[in-house]
Design a protein around this motif. Structure first.
Motif, short mmCIF file in Angstrom:
data_model
loop_
_atom_site.label_atom_id
_atom_site.label_comp_id
_atom_site.label_asym_id
_atom_site.label_seq_id
_atom_site.Cartn_x
_atom_site.Cartn_y
_atom_site.Cartn_z
N TYR A 125 -45.67 -79.49 -30.59
CA TYR A 125 -45.39 -79.45 -29.16
C TYR A 125 -46.71 -79.39 -28.39
N VAL A 126 -46.74 -80.02 -27.23
CA VAL A 126 -47.95 -80.07 -26.43
C VAL A 126 -47.83 -79.15 -25.22
N LEU A 127 -48.83 -78.29 -25.04
CA LEU A 127 -48.91 -77.41 -23.87
C LEU A 127 -50.02 -77.91 -22.96
N ALA A 128 -49.67 -78.39 -21.78
CA ALA A 128 -50.64 -78.90 -20.81
C ALA A 128 -50.97 -77.79 -19.81
N VAL A 129 -52.26 -77.53 -19.62
CA VAL A 129 -52.72 -76.46 -18.73
C VAL A 129 -53.46 -77.06 -17.54
N VAL A 130 -53.11 -76.61 -16.35
CA VAL A 130 -53.74 -77.11 -15.12
C VAL A 130 -55.25 -76.86 -15.16
N PRO A 131 -56.05 -77.85 -14.77
CA PRO A 131 -57.51 -77.68 -14.83
C PRO A 131 -58.07 -76.91 -13.63
N ASN A 132 -57.74 -75.61 -13.57
CA ASN A 132 -58.21 -74.77 -12.47
C ASN A 132 -59.49 -74.02 -12.83
N GLN A 133 -60.00 -74.27 -14.04
CA GLN A 133 -61.26 -73.73 -14.50
C GLN A 133 -61.92 -74.79 -15.39
N PRO A 134 -63.21 -74.63 -15.71
CA PRO A 134 -63.84 -75.57 -16.63
C PRO A 134 -63.10 -75.62 -17.95
N ALA A 135 -63.06 -76.79 -18.58
CA ALA A 135 -62.31 -76.98 -19.82
C ALA A 135 -62.75 -76.01 -20.91
N ILE A 136 -64.04 -75.74 -20.99
CA ILE A 136 -64.54 -74.83 -22.03
C ILE A 136 -64.00 -73.42 -21.83
N THR A 137 -63.85 -73.01 -20.56
CA THR A 137 -63.29 -71.69 -20.26
C THR A 137 -61.81 -71.64 -20.59
N LEU A 138 -61.09 -72.69 -20.21
CA LEU A 138 -59.65 -72.75 -20.50
C LEU A 138 -59.40 -72.75 -22.01
N HIS A 139 -60.21 -73.48 -22.75
CA HIS A 139 -60.05 -73.53 -24.21
C HIS A 139 -60.25 -72.15 -24.81
N LYS A 140 -61.27 -71.44 -24.35
CA LYS A 140 -61.53 -70.09 -24.85
C LYS A 140 -60.40 -69.13 -24.51
N ASN A 141 -59.89 -69.23 -23.28
CA ASN A 141 -58.86 -68.29 -22.82
C ASN A 141 -57.48 -68.57 -23.40
N TRP A 142 -57.15 -69.86 -23.58
CA TRP A 142 -55.80 -70.23 -23.99
C TRP A 142 -55.61 -70.33 -25.51
N THR A 143 -56.66 -70.56 -26.26
CA THR A 143 -56.52 -70.75 -27.71
C THR A 143 -55.86 -69.56 -28.40
N PRO A 144 -56.24 -68.30 -28.11
CA PRO A 144 -55.56 -67.17 -28.77
C PRO A 144 -54.05 -67.15 -28.51
N LEU A 145 -53.63 -67.45 -27.27
CA LEU A 145 -52.20 -67.46 -26.96
C LEU A 145 -51.49 -68.59 -27.69
N VAL A 146 -52.09 -69.76 -27.73
CA VAL A 146 -51.49 -70.91 -28.41
C VAL A 146 -51.34 -70.61 -29.91
N GLN A 147 -52.35 -70.01 -30.50
CA GLN A 147 -52.28 -69.66 -31.92
C GLN A 147 -51.21 -68.60 -32.17
N TYR A 148 -51.12 -67.64 -31.27
CA TYR A 148 -50.10 -66.59 -31.38
C TYR A 148 -48.70 -67.18 -31.32
N LEU A 149 -48.46 -68.04 -30.33
CA LEU A 149 -47.13 -68.64 -30.19
C LEU A 149 -46.78 -69.53 -31.38
N SER A 150 -47.74 -70.29 -31.86
CA SER A 150 -47.50 -71.16 -33.01
C SER A 150 -47.07 -70.34 -34.23
N LYS A 151 -47.75 -69.22 -34.44
CA LYS A 151 -47.43 -68.36 -35.58
C LYS A 151 -46.08 -67.67 -35.41
N GLN A 152 -45.84 -67.14 -34.22
CA GLN A 152 -44.59 -66.42 -33.97
C GLN A 152 -43.37 -67.32 -34.03
N LEU A 153 -43.52 -68.56 -33.56
CA LEU A 153 -42.37 -69.46 -33.43
C LEU A 153 -42.22 -70.41 -34.61
#
Length: 291
Positions: free
Chosen positions: A42-70
């Motif tokens: 599944y693809v999660l698209a995140v609005v570019p309201n911050q630099p991509a490098i910042t979004l990647h750092k901030n969102w990766t832990p949540l994406v990994q958590y959801l992938s594991k939980q689900l």
């Protein structure tokens, strides 16, 4: 007659043999099919309201958590441009989205995305001027120049709605500065008459400038950015995502994860309660800044 019965019996036997053979084929095939990967990406698209490098750092832990939980693979998709993000979400390219409420509503209109969960901290737009400005009320800004981040930013959308439709509605010239800090600097340096931000933006991005400004309008509060799912995502999975995000609020580590993606104190989202407001809002706004 006997020969007819006999031939019929033989036909039945042959048919039964075929059924037995077909059943055996299925039985042997089943282990092979069950061995195929059951996971779906599944693809999660995140609005570019911050630099991509910042979004990647901030969102990766949540994406990994959801992938594991689900028990599914969730892929984080980031963008360099708002317009590309809007195009993707409005054509339903993403399974899940995280976007500003006005951008979510645009995607909802085209694809009926379902809001799952959001922060409980509401958003409020504000119009501010320099503390020594002669402008003391909204009507004083008629025909003046007001700076905002951009025509599609949520603070611009909800504040423009308030300025154009509220009591004492006015016409004004728009100037787009690209960031909250630039909006604040434009007001401070006298390049524009007033600025537009979210009430928390200057506090977070330019706290040292707070004492230099005076707020003359605050909009009504609205629900913030939702994490949403496309209707094609199974309802069971939608519910599981909601539960998994809400569960993060039960631990210190989880709350840090939520803070990074701006889902602080999460609650279940509800379209009618939270986002139907945008049905009466001009979501497109000015196509270019006023001269």
């Amino acid at each position: 007659m006997a020969s007819i019965v006999q031939e019929g019996s033989m036909s039945i036997l042959k048919l039964g043999g075929c059924c037995i053979v077909f059943t055996l084929v299925l039985l042997f095939a089943l282990p092979v099919m069950s061995a195929e990967p059951a996971k779906k990406r599944y693809v999660l698209a995140v609005v570019p309201n911050q630099p991509a490098i910042t979004l990647h750092k901030n969102w990766t832990p949540l994406v990994q958590y959801l992938s594991k939980q689900l028990g599914v693979d969730i892929e984080l998709k980031l963008y360099d441009k708002i317009d590309v993000f809007l195009e993707d979400t409005q054509k339903g390219a993403a399974d899940f989205t995280y976007s500003a409420p006005n951008m979510f509503y645009l995607a909802y209109q085209k694809q009926k995305y379902v809001p799952l969960v959001r922060s409980s901290h509401q958003l409020q737009g504000q119009v501010f001027v320099r503390k020594d400005s002669p402008y003391t009320k909204v009507s004083d800004l008629k025909g003046k120049t007001i700076a905002s981040v951009g025509p599609k930013s949520i603070c611009s959308v909800i504040t423009r709605h308030a300025l154009l439709t509220g009591q004492g509605a006015i016409d004004y010239n728009s100037s787009f500065s690209g960031s909250t800090i630039n909006v604040a600097k434009s007001v401070l340096l006298g390049k524009v008459d007033a600025g537009v931000t979210l009430d928390t933006s200057v506090i977070n991005d330019a706290p040292e400038m707070l004492s230099e400004f005076r707020v003359i309008l605050r909009t009504e509060k609205i629900a913030p950015h939702p994490l949403a799912a496309h209707p094609r995502v199974p309802k069971k999975l939608q519910n599981a995502v909601t539960r998994a995000v809400l569960a993060l609020d039960q631990s210190e580590e989880g709350r840090r994860m939520l803070k990074d993606v701006k889902l602080v104190d999460p609650v279940k989202a509800d379209f009618k309660r939270d986002y139907s407001f945008f049905a009466k809002v001009d979501l497109e706004g000015p196509r270019q800044q006023s001269k």
